[in-house]
Design a protein around this motif. Structure first.
Motif, PDB file in Angstrom:
ATOM      1  N   SER A  72       0.832  -1.209   0.000  1.00 32.30           N
ATOM      2  CA  SER A  72       0.000   0.000   0.000  1.00 32.30           C
ATOM      3  C   SER A  72       0.868   1.261   0.000  1.00 32.30           C
ATOM      4  CB  SER A  72      -0.947   0.000   1.194  1.00 32.30           C
ATOM      5  OG  SER A  72      -0.216  -0.002   2.397  1.00 32.30           O
ATOM      6  N   THR A  73       2.043   1.194   0.593  1.00 29.83           N
ATOM      7  CA  THR A  73       2.950   2.343   0.576  1.00 29.83           C
ATOM      8  C   THR A  73       3.417   2.648  -0.841  1.00 29.83           C
ATOM      9  OG1 THR A  73       3.712   1.727   2.784  1.00 29.83           O
ATOM     10  CG2 THR A  73       5.074   3.285   1.561  1.00 29.83           C
ATOM     11  N   TRP A  96       0.558   4.293  -2.785  1.00 29.34           N
ATOM     12  CA  TRP A  96       0.352   5.693  -2.421  1.00 29.34           C
ATOM     13  C   TRP A  96       1.476   6.581  -2.939  1.00 29.34           C
ATOM     14  CZ3 TRP A  96      -3.910   7.961  -1.445  1.00 29.34           C
ATOM     15  CH2 TRP A  96      -4.962   7.248  -0.900  1.00 29.34           C
TER      16      TRP A  96
END
Length: 114
Positions: free
Chosen positions: A5-6, A9
């Motif tokens: 998810s990092t 983003w």
């Protein structure tokens, strides 16, 4: 390949920065370096061309489906609504009138088919 998810983003933020910088370049340039003439006129049509590029495949998709047949094409309300939208907007020179007509026709045809 899966992304964390990092990473997702970071990609979203970087793409946002790049697109914002590219779109605001013409606003931040000195007046002497801004596009003129034919390029400036062509850039006026960029939003309309982008919208057409997004909407046209969805509207014209039933035409390309060989297995759909005429009955499925007749049951699809997108194409007649899009044609009505363009016709009314062109005739009245009012985009909102075309949009209203297209929406009314789309929902009326969907109600008849359902």
């Amino acid at each position: 390949m899966s992304y964390s998810s990092t990473q997702i983003w970071i990609a979203i933020v970087l793409l946002t920065v790049i697109v914002t910088a590219a779109r605001s370049t013409f606003l931040l340039l000195p007046r002497s370096l801004r596009p003129r003439g034919l390029l400036a006129r062509a850039l006026d049509f960029a939003p309309v061309a982008a919208l057409a590029g997004i909407v046209a495949p969805d509207v014209l998709a039933p035409l390309g489906a060989a297995e759909a047949g005429l009955l499925a094409l007749a049951a699809d309300a997108r194409l007649p609504a899009a044609v009505a939208l363009v016709a009314v907007a062109s005739y009245t020179r009012n985009a909102f009138a075309g949009l209203g007509c297209g929406l009314v026709l789309y929902f009326a045809l969907r109600a008849l088919v359902a």
